[in-house]
Design a protein around this motif. Structure first.
Motif, PDB file in Angstrom:
ATOM      1  N   MET A   1      12.544   2.271  11.624  1.00  0.00           N
ATOM      2  CA  MET A   1      12.307   1.880  10.262  1.00  0.00           C
ATOM      3  C   MET A   1      12.626   3.069   9.367  1.00  0.00           C
ATOM      4  O   MET A   1      12.279   4.189   9.661  1.00  0.00           O
ATOM      5  N   ASP A   2      13.291   2.806   8.278  1.00  0.00           N
ATOM      6  CA  ASP A   2      13.701   3.880   7.385  1.00  0.00           C
ATOM      7  C   ASP A   2      12.723   4.132   6.235  1.00  0.00           C
ATOM      8  O   ASP A   2      12.959   4.971   5.384  1.00  0.00           O
ATOM      9  N   GLY A   3      11.617   3.392   6.172  1.00  0.00           N
ATOM     10  CA  GLY A   3      10.642   3.579   5.126  1.00  0.00           C
ATOM     11  C   GLY A   3      10.970   2.857   3.833  1.00  0.00           C
ATOM     12  O   GLY A   3      10.152   2.784   2.938  1.00  0.00           O
ATOM     13  N   GLU A   4      12.161   2.336   3.726  1.00  0.00           N
ATOM     14  CA  GLU A   4      12.562   1.628   2.514  1.00  0.00           C
ATOM     15  C   GLU A   4      12.603   0.117   2.713  1.00  0.00           C
ATOM     16  O   GLU A   4      12.567  -0.634   1.751  1.00  0.00           O
ATOM     17  N   ASN A   5      12.709  -0.327   3.923  1.00  0.00           N
ATOM     18  CA  ASN A   5      12.862  -1.748   4.207  1.00  0.00           C
ATOM     19  C   ASN A   5      11.704  -2.274   5.048  1.00  0.00           C
ATOM     20  O   ASN A   5      11.911  -2.996   6.012  1.00  0.00           O
ATOM     21  N   GLU A   6      10.513  -1.922   4.659  1.00  0.00           N
ATOM     22  CA  GLU A   6       9.333  -2.357   5.402  1.00  0.00           C
ATOM     23  C   GLU A   6       9.144  -3.865   5.266  1.00  0.00           C
ATOM     24  O   GLU A   6       9.299  -4.436   4.192  1.00  0.00           O
ATOM     25  N   GLN A   7       8.818  -4.512   6.379  1.00  0.00           N
ATOM     26  CA  GLN A   7       8.575  -5.951   6.419  1.00  0.00           C
ATOM     27  C   GLN A   7       7.170  -6.194   6.958  1.00  0.00           C
ATOM     28  O   GLN A   7       6.710  -5.471   7.835  1.00  0.00           O
ATOM     29  N   THR A   8       6.511  -7.190   6.450  1.00  0.00           N
ATOM     30  CA  THR A   8       5.224  -7.606   7.003  1.00  0.00           C
ATOM     31  C   THR A   8       5.302  -9.091   7.332  1.00  0.00           C
ATOM     32  O   THR A   8       6.055  -9.841   6.695  1.00  0.00           O
ATOM     33  N   PHE A   9       4.535  -9.498   8.320  1.00  0.00           N
ATOM     34  CA  PHE A   9       4.537 -10.877   8.777  1.00  0.00           C
ATOM     35  C   PHE A   9       3.092 -11.317   8.963  1.00  0.00           C
ATOM     36  O   PHE A   9       2.325 -10.652   9.642  1.00  0.00           O
ATOM     37  N   GLU A  10       2.742 -12.417   8.323  1.00  0.00           N
ATOM     38  CA  GLU A  10       1.366 -12.884   8.324  1.00  0.00           C
ATOM     39  C   GLU A  10       1.245 -14.203   9.076  1.00  0.00           C
ATOM     40  O   GLU A  10       2.132 -15.048   8.993  1.00  0.00           O
ATOM     41  N   GLY A  11       0.164 -14.338   9.785  1.00  0.00           N
ATOM     42  CA  GLY A  11      -0.144 -15.598  10.445  1.00  0.00           C
ATOM     43  C   GLY A  11      -1.572 -16.009  10.124  1.00  0.00           C
ATOM     44  O   GLY A  11      -2.465 -15.167  10.098  1.00  0.00           O
ATOM     45  N   ILE A  12      -1.769 -17.262   9.820  1.00  0.00           N
ATOM     46  CA  ILE A  12      -3.097 -17.770   9.469  1.00  0.00           C
ATOM     47  C   ILE A  12      -3.417 -18.973  10.342  1.00  0.00           C
ATOM     48  O   ILE A  12      -2.547 -19.828  10.563  1.00  0.00           O
ATOM     49  N   VAL A  13      -4.637 -19.020  10.825  1.00  0.00           N
ATOM     50  CA  VAL A  13      -5.114 -20.197  11.533  1.00  0.00           C
ATOM     51  C   VAL A  13      -6.459 -20.588  10.923  1.00  0.00           C
ATOM     52  O   VAL A  13      -7.351 -19.767  10.796  1.00  0.00           O
ATOM     53  N   GLU A  14      -6.539 -21.821  10.479  1.00  0.00           N
ATOM     54  CA  GLU A  14      -7.772 -22.345   9.894  1.00  0.00           C
ATOM     55  C   GLU A  14      -8.673 -22.845  11.016  1.00  0.00           C
ATOM     56  O   GLU A  14      -8.191 -23.263  12.073  1.00  0.00           O
ATOM     57  N   GLY A  15      -9.967 -22.829  10.794  1.00  0.00           N
ATOM     58  CA  GLY A  15     -10.886 -23.320  11.807  1.00  0.00           C
ATOM     59  C   GLY A  15     -12.327 -23.155  11.405  1.00  0.00           C
ATOM     60  O   GLY A  15     -12.637 -22.886  10.248  1.00  0.00           O
ATOM     61  N   THR A  16     -13.195 -23.291  12.388  1.00  0.00           N
ATOM     62  CA  THR A  16     -14.636 -23.261  12.187  1.00  0.00           C
ATOM     63  C   THR A  16     -15.255 -22.181  13.057  1.00  0.00           C
ATOM     64  O   THR A  16     -14.876 -22.026  14.222  1.00  0.00           O
ATOM     65  N   ILE A  17     -16.224 -21.467  12.484  1.00  0.00           N
ATOM     66  CA  ILE A  17     -17.012 -20.517  13.263  1.00  0.00           C
ATOM     67  C   ILE A  17     -18.169 -21.303  13.877  1.00  0.00           C
ATOM     68  O   ILE A  17     -18.952 -21.935  13.167  1.00  0.00           O
ATOM     69  N   LEU A  18     -18.240 -21.279  15.201  1.00  0.00           N
ATOM     70  CA  LEU A  18     -19.284 -22.013  15.923  1.00  0.00           C
ATOM     71  C   LEU A  18     -20.595 -21.235  15.915  1.00  0.00           C
ATOM     72  O   LEU A  18     -20.595 -20.006  15.779  1.00  0.00           O
ATOM     73  N   THR A  19     -21.700 -21.930  16.083  1.00  0.00           N
ATOM     74  CA  THR A  19     -23.009 -21.270  16.088  1.00  0.00           C
ATOM     75  C   THR A  19     -23.400 -20.731  17.461  1.00  0.00           C
ATOM     76  O   THR A  19     -24.325 -19.935  17.575  1.00  0.00           O
ATOM     77  N   GLU A  20     -22.670 -21.170  18.508  1.00  0.00           N
ATOM     78  CA  GLU A  20     -22.916 -20.679  19.859  1.00  0.00           C
ATOM     79  C   GLU A  20     -21.590 -20.391  20.547  1.00  0.00           C
ATOM     80  O   GLU A  20     -20.587 -21.031  20.258  1.00  0.00           O
ATOM     81  N   LYS A  21     -21.609 -19.459  21.473  1.00  0.00           N
ATOM     82  CA  LYS A  21     -20.406 -19.136  22.243  1.00  0.00           C
ATOM     83  C   LYS A  21     -20.073 -20.287  23.181  1.00  0.00           C
ATOM     84  O   LYS A  21     -20.963 -20.849  23.826  1.00  0.00           O
ATOM     85  N   VAL A  22     -18.774 -20.625  23.252  1.00  0.00           N
ATOM     86  CA  VAL A  22     -18.310 -21.695  24.133  1.00  0.00           C
ATOM     87  C   VAL A  22     -17.035 -21.199  24.818  1.00  0.00           C
ATOM     88  O   VAL A  22     -16.069 -20.830  24.152  1.00  0.00           O
ATOM     89  N   GLY A  23     -17.020 -21.185  26.141  1.00  0.00           N
ATOM     90  CA  GLY A  23     -15.840 -20.758  26.888  1.00  0.00           C
ATOM     91  C   GLY A  23     -15.949 -19.328  27.366  1.00  0.00           C
ATOM     92  O   GLY A  23     -16.782 -18.554  26.883  1.00  0.00           O
ATOM     93  N   THR A  24     -15.082 -18.985  28.318  1.00  0.00           N
ATOM     94  CA  THR A  24     -15.154 -17.663  28.944  1.00  0.00           C
ATOM     95  C   THR A  24     -13.849 -16.872  28.859  1.00  0.00           C
ATOM     96  O   THR A  24     -13.820 -15.715  29.258  1.00  0.00           O
ATOM     97  N   GLU A  25     -12.794 -17.472  28.375  1.00  0.00           N
ATOM     98  CA  GLU A  25     -11.506 -16.773  28.318  1.00  0.00           C
ATOM     99  C   GLU A  25     -11.368 -16.027  26.992  1.00  0.00           C
ATOM    100  O   GLU A  25     -12.150 -16.192  26.079  1.00  0.00           O
ATOM    101  N   GLY A  26     -10.324 -15.216  26.903  1.00  0.00           N
ATOM    102  CA  GLY A  26     -10.040 -14.516  25.662  1.00  0.00           C
ATOM    103  C   GLY A  26     -10.939 -13.317  25.440  1.00  0.00           C
ATOM    104  O   GLY A  26     -11.524 -12.765  26.357  1.00  0.00           O
ATOM    105  N   PHE A  27     -11.054 -12.925  24.172  1.00  0.00           N
ATOM    106  CA  PHE A  27     -11.837 -11.739  23.810  1.00  0.00           C
ATOM    107  C   PHE A  27     -12.288 -11.871  22.366  1.00  0.00           C
ATOM    108  O   PHE A  27     -11.903 -12.803  21.660  1.00  0.00           O
TER     109      PHE A  27
END
Length: 69
Positions: free
Chosen positions: A1-27
């Motif tokens: 990167m040359d400092g002049e052509n900086e790019q950013t990329f955004e990703g959004i996922v909509e959803g709900t925060i649960l009140t209890e943990k469900v599942g064992t995968e991921g982090f």
């Protein structure tokens, strides 16, 4: 990167925060986040599906599209 052509990329996922943990995968918040349109948490999803719909997966897809032109 040359400092002049900086790019950013955004990703959004909509959803709900649960009140209890469900599942064992991921982090982090995976057991308490249920993406919109799903009846399971990120921690219950297989990694390919989670990657496809997650904010990280969406921003990475934009990065790949940018380099492909």
């Amino acid at each position: 990167m040359d400092g002049e052509n900086e790019q950013t990329f955004e990703g959004i996922v909509e959803g709900t925060i649960l009140t209890e943990k469900v599942g064992t995968e991921g982090f982090g918040y995976d057991p308490i986040f249920q993406p919109e349109g799903y009846d399971i948490s990120f921690a219950q999803m297989d990694s390919a599906e989670k990657t496809r719909i997650s904010h990280r997966g969406k921003s990475l897809a934009k990065l790949v599209a940018y380099f492909r032109g």
